[in-house]
Design an enzyme around this catalytic site. Structure first.
Site, PDB file in Angstrom:
ATOM      1  N   LYS A 101      -9.470 -11.740  -7.632  1.00 26.86           N
ATOM      2  CA  LYS A 101     -10.445 -11.744  -6.656  1.00 26.86           C
ATOM      3  C   LYS A 101     -11.421 -11.188  -6.674  1.00 26.86           C
ATOM      4  O   LYS A 101     -11.357  -9.824  -6.990  1.00 26.86           O
ATOM      5  CB  LYS A 101      -9.277 -11.798  -5.297  1.00 26.86           C
ATOM      6  CG  LYS A 101      -9.813 -12.634  -4.113  1.00 26.86           C
ATOM      7  CD  LYS A 101      -8.822 -12.248  -3.124  1.00 26.86           C
ATOM      8  CE  LYS A 101      -9.400 -11.556  -1.827  1.00 26.86           C
ATOM      9  NZ  LYS A 101      -8.874 -11.737  -0.637  1.00 26.86           N
ATOM     10  N   LYS A 128       0.806  -1.298   0.136  1.00 27.33           N
ATOM     11  CA  LYS A 128      -0.061  -0.231  -0.168  1.00 27.33           C
ATOM     12  C   LYS A 128       0.791   1.314   0.015  1.00 27.33           C
ATOM     13  O   LYS A 128       0.563   2.139  -0.810  1.00 27.33           O
ATOM     14  CB  LYS A 128      -1.239   0.024   1.165  1.00 27.33           C
ATOM     15  CG  LYS A 128      -2.184  -0.853   1.165  1.00 27.33           C
ATOM     16  CD  LYS A 128      -3.364  -0.792   2.070  1.00 27.33           C
ATOM     17  CE  LYS A 128      -4.380  -1.776   1.740  1.00 27.33           C
ATOM     18  NZ  LYS A 128      -5.369  -1.606   2.720  1.00 27.33           N
ATOM     19  N   LYS A 184     -14.494  -5.724  -3.115  1.00 26.91           N
ATOM     20  CA  LYS A 184     -15.071  -4.381  -3.192  1.00 26.91           C
ATOM     21  C   LYS A 184     -14.810  -3.313  -4.147  1.00 26.91           C
ATOM     22  O   LYS A 184     -15.528  -2.236  -4.270  1.00 26.91           O
ATOM     23  CB  LYS A 184     -15.325  -3.919  -1.657  1.00 26.91           C
ATOM     24  CG  LYS A 184     -16.169  -4.895  -0.689  1.00 26.91           C
ATOM     25  CD  LYS A 184     -15.909  -4.263   0.664  1.00 26.91           C
ATOM     26  CE  LYS A 184     -15.724  -5.432   1.760  1.00 26.91           C
ATOM     27  NZ  LYS A 184     -15.224  -5.219   3.001  1.00 26.91           N
TER      28      LYS A 184
END
Ligand code: AMP
Ligand code: TRP
Length: 334
Positions: free
Chosen positions: A197, A114, A200
């Protein structure tokens, strides 16, 4: 005999969960709550590491809790609460941060990914200490097992290291938890891009089945899912990722064995198979969605349930925190 303890949680990072969350996490939580004393949190403090606005965060927190309940987590049996309602989490996270090595935290791959993506200036210290807060979540409850996805395994390993370190330096304060990694077969992929995958934060909405979608919309997404030109309904993850993903969803939601489903659709086309799966999806999620919407229709009642559960969590968490404060040498307030 008391049951062993289980802890898990999810971030309130979207208005609706997707079926990867449902199959990969909630269904397993629902089953595990029978044999464990379970604690499930909506980790809103963790969610602060992602940009969001206050009203949105509040709404997503309620929505996530409502979907836990609608999916079968029973707040009268398991302790289902909002992380920020229990003050001990932030307090223990501070204590644990003082025994966490800078290098150790720097090796967390989620942080490395990240921070590399956002750049140093857009990376907060909160993102860096995220795994320490997660360790506090787990350790406050003397947790035996932590069911999580593969990506969280390293954080649970860190949690174990911190527990062992604290115990050996200051005396036994924590149970050392075990990660329980969800089965590979419980991983759900994007309907439009079966290499990725289901998430969201997917690029295209067409590939994601939302728990709170209108059932007709979910059915349409299933009918439009990417398959292949081979034409046989057969599990082959490598060569037939799209069809295999649909088979995994089918098997997970019906509890049926893969070969039985393949047999049922032998000699029939993908259209028939998708129609069958669409029916399964509508049947499973129709009631879950209805229940979640009903709960969200009465936010005052939902808030009361969450408050009662936070009180139960408080009791366990406060006892651990008091012991930790004592052991580490903080002067007791009279
Ligand atoms: P996340 O939404 O990524 O924070 O994940 C919350 C929980 O849902 C974790 O236990 C994940 O492992 C699980 N999960 C999320 N997406 C999927 C997926 N596509 N397939 C299976 N499990 C998933
Ligand atoms: N970090 C976890 C995730 O992103 C969520 C989480 C926070 C969690 N605290 C936890 C999971 C404690 C298990 C136990 O999925």
């Amino acid at each position: 005999m008391s049951k062993p303890r289980l802890y898990s949680g999810m971030q309130p990072s979207a208005d609706s969960l997707q079926i990867g969350n449902y199959i990969g996490a909630l269904m397993q939580w629902r089953d595990l709550q029978e044999s464990y004393e379970a604690f499930f949190s909506v980790v809103d403090l963790h969610a602060l590491t992602q940009p969001s606005n206050p009203a949105d965060l509040r709404a997503k927190t309620r929505r996530t809790a409502a979907q836990y309940i609608a999916a079968g987590i029973e707040p009268s049996r398991s302790t289902l609460y909002v992380q920020s309602h229990v003050r001990a989490h932030a307090e223990l996270a501070w204590i644990l941060s003082t025994i966490t090595g800078f290098g150790e935290a720097s090796r967390m791959t989620q942080f490395k990914d990240k921070s590399a993506r956002y750049g140093a200036d857009a990376t907060s210290v909160g993102l860096f200490t995220y795994p320490v807060l997660m360790a506090a979540d787990i350790l406050l409850y003397q947790t035996d097992i932590v069911p999580v996805g593969d990506d969280q395994k390293q954080h649970v390993e860190l949690t174990r290291d911190l527990a062992e370190r604290f115990n050996s330096r200051y005396g036994e304060a924590f149970t050392v938890p075990m990660p329980v990694i969800q089965k590979d077969t419980a991983r759900i992929y994007d309907l439009q891009n079966p290499a990725a995958k289901m998430s969201k934060s997917a690029e295209s909405d067409a590939g994601v089945l939302w728990l709170l979608d209108d059932p007709a919309v979910s059915a349409k997404k299933v009918m439009r899912a990417v398959t292949d030109s081979d034409g046989t309904v057969r599990y082959d993850r490598e060569n037939k990722p799209g069809v295999s993903n649909l088979l995994v969803i089918y098997a997970a939601l019906t509890g049926r064995q893969m070969p039985a489903i393949e047999d049922e659709y032998a000699g029939r086309g993908y259209g028939d198979f998708k129609k069958g799966l669409a029916d399964v999806v509508v049947e499973e999620f129709g009631p879950v969605r209805a229940r979640a919407l009903e709960l969200l229709d009465d936010p005052a009642e939902l808030d009361r349930v969450l408050a009662a559960n936070a009180e139960r969590a408080d009791e366990v968490a406060d006892a651990t925190l008091a012991d930790v404060y004592d052991k580490i040498g903080l002067l007791r307030r009279l």
